[in-house]
Design a protein around this motif. Sequence first.
Motif, PDB file in Angstrom:
ATOM      1  N   PRO A  83       0.820  -1.219   0.000  1.00  0.00           N
ATOM      2  CA  PRO A  83       0.000   0.000   0.000  1.00  0.00           C
ATOM      3  C   PRO A  83       0.850   1.263   0.000  1.00  0.00           C
ATOM      4  O   PRO A  83       1.860   1.347   0.705  1.00  0.00           O
ATOM      5  N   ASP A  84       0.433   2.234  -0.806  1.00  0.00           N
ATOM      6  CA  ASP A  84       1.091   3.551  -0.844  1.00  0.00           C
ATOM      7  C   ASP A  84       2.605   3.422  -1.008  1.00  0.00           C
ATOM      8  O   ASP A  84       3.387   4.083  -0.308  1.00  0.00           O
ATOM      9  N   CYS A  85       3.019   2.596  -1.932  1.00  0.00           N
ATOM     10  CA  CYS A  85       4.452   2.361  -2.146  1.00  0.00           C
ATOM     11  C   CYS A  85       5.066   3.548  -2.886  1.00  0.00           C
ATOM     12  O   CYS A  85       4.749   3.813  -4.051  1.00  0.00           O
ATOM     13  N   GLU A  86       5.941   4.273  -2.221  1.00  0.00           N
ATOM     14  CA  GLU A  86       6.546   5.465  -2.791  1.00  0.00           C
ATOM     15  C   GLU A  86       8.063   5.390  -2.899  1.00  0.00           C
ATOM     16  O   GLU A  86       8.660   6.065  -3.738  1.00  0.00           O
ATOM     17  N   LEU A  87       8.688   4.587  -2.047  1.00  0.00           N
ATOM     18  CA  LEU A  87      10.146   4.456  -2.074  1.00  0.00           C
ATOM     19  C   LEU A  87      10.526   2.985  -2.115  1.00  0.00           C
ATOM     20  O   LEU A  87      10.029   2.180  -1.323  1.00  0.00           O
TER      21      LEU A  87
END
Length: 386
Positions: free
Chosen positions: A357-361
């Motif tokens: 979930p909400d993978c940004e880095l």
Amino acid sequence: MSLRGKVHIAGAYEHPGRRIPDRTVPQLHAEVALGALADAGLSLSDVDAYFCDFSAPGVGPLSMIEYLGLRCSHADTTEIGGSSYLSHVGHAAMAVAAGKCHVALVTMADRPLTGPPLPRGDSQGPERSFDNLWGITETVHNYAMVAMRHMYEFGTTSEQLAEVKVAASWHAQHNPNALLPGAVTVADVLSSPMISDPLHRLDCCITTDGGGAIVLVSPEVARTLPRATVALLGHAERYKYNDNGRLDLSHTGAIWSGPAAFEEAGVAPGDIDYAGIYDSFTITVVETLEDLGFCAKGAGGAFVSDGTLVAPHGRLPINTDGGSLCNNHPGGRGGMPKIIEAVRQLRGEAHGAVQVPDCELALVHGTGGRLGTRSSAATLILGAAA
């Protein structure tokens, strides 16, 4: 000069085949190239740089550039084993920053499963007479030695190593292309045949045909494309040598490449949402996670236990495609698939059961050579497009 933001991954493609008896290696290179370019919304005519390792047959880029019909002003043939493709990302950023190119294509392919495999570049290296004399003639012997030392020094157990395989298998069951899609337990790993003490068969990576490709573009080109791109935030590569026997088996080149990549990206291990870690053997993951700073040296066995590595909600989900232990290890090189799966995660395009979930880095780390002795290490920090 910082490479942060100098290049974006605009396209990524993994060949779906794991046994491919009806293709030549050049054909596989062409198929993955076309797949990655289509993913990016670009064509062969847009490419002005080509990157490859020894898996490109013939005279390296010279043969493949002609075969693919490219018009290139820049080429890179860096060959440092399974970390080569991570190195290519950093080198492409340098070339873009220097104005040498704007659209770089990186391909790798091999077919050792249905053969014949390509000849190894290190088969005549100056170190071979020494290594052969003292019995380190198979890669698994080296990794078993590293694992045994880690167990002796830090109390790491076979059960803890098995957790790495269990996580990989849990992810692989959601990947229709995985060579080994069945989930396994710790007991299954420990009951599999011993290959080189303490490593069991299920502690060892698979071998597959196949390949993959990525397309790297300048920020200016990235802004013109319809698809979301993934930005390079940090890159570093380092090398470890035998040093005439005066070496510590319990660390890898990641102790140098990891901190350097984190510094360039301006982030810390605790900021990482997803990690692609080269998993040639289960011990590879344990030592690499320690050296990258996700846990203290010697604490890797405890760190990988209790579902830490399992997506989507583990503390540090890794290798959500099944990794080299279960999914794909084309030509015995796992660096390219690790980049591709990290791109999927950052785009939100991984399988729903393993999408973080909400993978940004994301961090991607590759290892080349032999883990505890003569080896390469390359680390990337990647960020989702804003």
